[in-house]
Motif scaffolding. Structure first.
Motif, short mmCIF file in Angstrom:
data_model
loop_
_atom_site.label_atom_id
_atom_site.label_comp_id
_atom_site.label_asym_id
_atom_site.label_seq_id
_atom_site.Cartn_x
_atom_site.Cartn_y
_atom_site.Cartn_z
N SER A 52 0.82 -1.21 0.00
CA SER A 52 0.00 0.00 0.00
C SER A 52 0.85 1.26 0.00
O SER A 52 0.34 2.36 -0.22
N GLU A 53 2.17 1.12 0.22
CA GLU A 53 3.05 2.28 0.33
C GLU A 53 4.14 2.32 -0.73
O GLU A 53 4.87 3.32 -0.83
N ALA A 54 4.27 1.26 -1.50
CA ALA A 54 5.30 1.20 -2.54
C ALA A 54 4.75 0.39 -3.71
O ALA A 54 3.59 -0.02 -3.72
N ASP A 55 5.60 0.17 -4.72
CA ASP A 55 5.15 -0.61 -5.88
C ASP A 55 4.97 -2.09 -5.53
O ASP A 55 4.05 -2.74 -6.00
N PHE A 56 5.87 -2.60 -4.70
CA PHE A 56 5.85 -4.01 -4.29
C PHE A 56 6.34 -4.11 -2.85
O PHE A 56 6.92 -3.17 -2.31
N ARG A 57 6.10 -5.27 -2.27
CA ARG A 57 6.58 -5.55 -0.93
C ARG A 57 7.41 -6.82 -0.94
O ARG A 57 7.08 -7.78 -1.64
N MET A 58 8.48 -6.82 -0.16
CA MET A 58 9.32 -8.01 0.01
C MET A 58 9.26 -8.47 1.46
O MET A 58 9.36 -7.68 2.38
N ARG A 59 9.12 -9.79 1.62
CA ARG A 59 9.40 -10.42 2.91
C ARG A 59 10.44 -11.49 2.67
O ARG A 59 10.35 -12.24 1.67
N MET A 60 11.47 -11.55 3.51
CA MET A 60 12.51 -12.55 3.31
C MET A 60 12.73 -13.34 4.59
O MET A 60 12.67 -12.81 5.69
N PHE A 61 12.93 -14.65 4.39
CA PHE A 61 13.11 -15.58 5.50
C PHE A 61 14.41 -16.34 5.28
O PHE A 61 14.66 -16.86 4.19
N ASN A 62 15.21 -16.41 6.31
CA ASN A 62 16.48 -17.12 6.24
C ASN A 62 16.26 -18.63 6.19
O ASN A 62 15.14 -19.13 6.41
N ALA A 63 17.33 -19.34 5.96
CA ALA A 63 17.23 -20.80 5.83
C ALA A 63 16.77 -21.47 7.12
O ALA A 63 16.25 -22.59 7.09
N ASP A 64 16.94 -20.80 8.27
CA ASP A 64 16.49 -21.38 9.54
C ASP A 64 15.07 -20.97 9.89
O ASP A 64 14.57 -21.27 10.97
N GLY A 65 14.41 -20.23 8.99
CA GLY A 65 13.03 -19.81 9.20
C GLY A 65 12.88 -18.44 9.84
O GLY A 65 11.76 -17.91 9.89
N SER A 66 13.97 -17.85 10.32
CA SER A 66 13.88 -16.52 10.91
C SER A 66 13.66 -15.47 9.83
O SER A 66 14.18 -15.59 8.72
N GLU A 67 12.87 -14.45 10.14
CA GLU A 67 12.58 -13.41 9.16
C GLU A 67 13.63 -12.32 9.23
O GLU A 67 13.95 -11.81 10.30
N GLY A 68 14.18 -11.96 8.10
CA GLY A 68 15.18 -10.91 8.02
C GLY A 68 14.56 -9.59 7.60
O GLY A 68 13.49 -9.56 6.98
N GLU A 69 15.26 -8.50 7.92
CA GLU A 69 14.73 -7.18 7.59
C GLU A 69 15.02 -6.78 6.15
O GLU A 69 14.22 -6.11 5.51
N MET A 70 16.18 -7.21 5.63
CA MET A 70 16.64 -6.65 4.36
C MET A 70 17.69 -7.56 3.75
O MET A 70 18.44 -8.24 4.46
N CYS A 71 17.74 -7.59 2.42
CA CYS A 71 18.77 -8.34 1.70
C CYS A 71 19.07 -7.61 0.40
O CYS A 71 18.20 -7.51 -0.47
N GLY A 72 20.28 -7.08 0.29
CA GLY A 72 20.65 -6.31 -0.89
C GLY A 72 20.62 -7.11 -2.18
O GLY A 72 20.22 -6.61 -3.23
N ASN A 73 21.06 -8.35 -2.13
CA ASN A 73 21.02 -9.18 -3.34
C ASN A 73 19.60 -9.56 -3.72
O ASN A 73 19.24 -9.62 -4.89
N ALA A 74 18.75 -9.80 -2.73
CA ALA A 74 17.37 -10.19 -3.01
C ALA A 74 16.59 -9.05 -3.66
O ALA A 74 15.78 -9.29 -4.56
N VAL A 75 16.83 -7.82 -3.23
CA VAL A 75 16.06 -6.73 -3.82
C VAL A 75 16.42 -6.53 -5.29
O VAL A 75 15.56 -6.18 -6.11
N ARG A 76 17.68 -6.78 -5.66
CA ARG A 76 18.05 -6.71 -7.08
C ARG A 76 17.34 -7.80 -7.86
O ARG A 76 16.87 -7.58 -8.98
#
Length: 278
Positions: A52-76
């Motif tokens: 609702s605030e940007a063009d898209f939204r990202m949620r990312m989860f690490n391999a152990d299931g914990s949710e991360g705040e940000m990933c520079g490679n993932a956003v690219r």
């Protein structure tokens, strides 16, 4: 459930388009999908969805299931995905993440995204903002002793926590043993990513990274940004440098005008597939 495997210089995630798919338990799915041999094998799971605030939204989860705040490679990778899969025709994309809205500039050639430049925002240097449980305005060259070895640690927040350590030779350093212990050290209430870096010239750095929740990965975009910030603050490099990671190189610049970190690099598709529920 349809998915796409992508990587940014070897930092590989499974991407799911939640405009079309439902993911009721992304933490559990991240663990299952990330497992080598029994799953797909990845550094984690990334969900692409509406915002609702940007063009898209990202949620990312690490391999152990914990949710991360940000990933520079993932956003690219998301920038490449939304453009080449027809979700946008724009060359500038706003992406909502758990660490704020990121602006992605797409370099497009013959209908393909060749490179993406990400505005990662301002680095966080105050310990409480990173967070790290240490006093003072900044954490620069703070001694930390692991396995009888005393190292000098500089801490930087890039929307997620980083502990940067400059070493003589990252290639032959005990990244797994030392990285794992620092990740879980009581100094870091949300755990931390750990970078082991060496400055090769005023504009060249090489590094390996122990990524929070995933272990050693071939690349970490926010980690490369944190390493540049630590190098500049320690007087080791200029404000722009090529950063060589295990999976490839990124161009990183710390702009003195707006204090933002800008990072450029590629993103790649690997394959599409269908996840079959057991």
């Amino acid at each position: 459930m349809r998915f796409t495997k992508m990587h940014g210089i070897g930092n590989d995630y499974v991407y799911v388009n939640t405009f079309e798919e439902q993911v009721p338990d992304p933490a559990a799915l991240a663990v299952a999908m990330s497992r080598p041999h029994f799953g797909i094998g990845a550094d984690g799971l990334v969900l692409i969805g509406p915002s609702s605030e940007a063009d898209f939204r990202m949620r990312m989860f690490n391999a152990d299931g914990s949710e991360g705040e940000m990933c520079g490679n993932a956003v690219r990778c998301i920038a490449k995905y939304v453009y080449e899969r027809g979700l946008t025709t724009a060359s500038t994309v706003k992406l909502a993440t758990a660490s704020g809205i990121k602006t992605l500039e797409l370099q497009i050639d013959a209908g393909r995204v060749r490179q993406v430049t990400v505005d990662l925002g301002e680095p966080q240097l105050a310990p409480q903002a990173i967070p790290v449980n240490l006093p003072g305005a900044r954490v620069l060259n703070h001694p930390i002793t692991i396995q009888g070895l005393t190292l000098q640690m500089s801490c930087v927040g890039m929307g997620n926590p980083h502990a940067v350590i400059f070493v003589d030779d990252p290639e032959h350093f005990d990244v797994h043993g030392i990285g794992r212990q620092i990740e879980h050290d009581a100094l870091f209430p949300k755990r931390t990513n750990v970078e082991f870096a060496r400055v090769r010239a005023r504009d060249r750095i090489e590094m390996r990274v122990w990524e929070r929740g995933s272990g050693e990965t071939l690349a970490c975009g926010t980690g490369a940004a944190a390493v540049l910030v630590a190098a500049v603050l320690n007087g080791l490099t200029e404000r722009s440098a090529r950063v060589k990671l295990s999976g490839g190189e990124l161009q990183v610049a710390w702009n003195p005008d707006d204090n933002h970190i800008y990072q450029s690099g590629p993103a790649s598709f690997v394959f599409d597939g269908v996840w079959l529920e057991d």
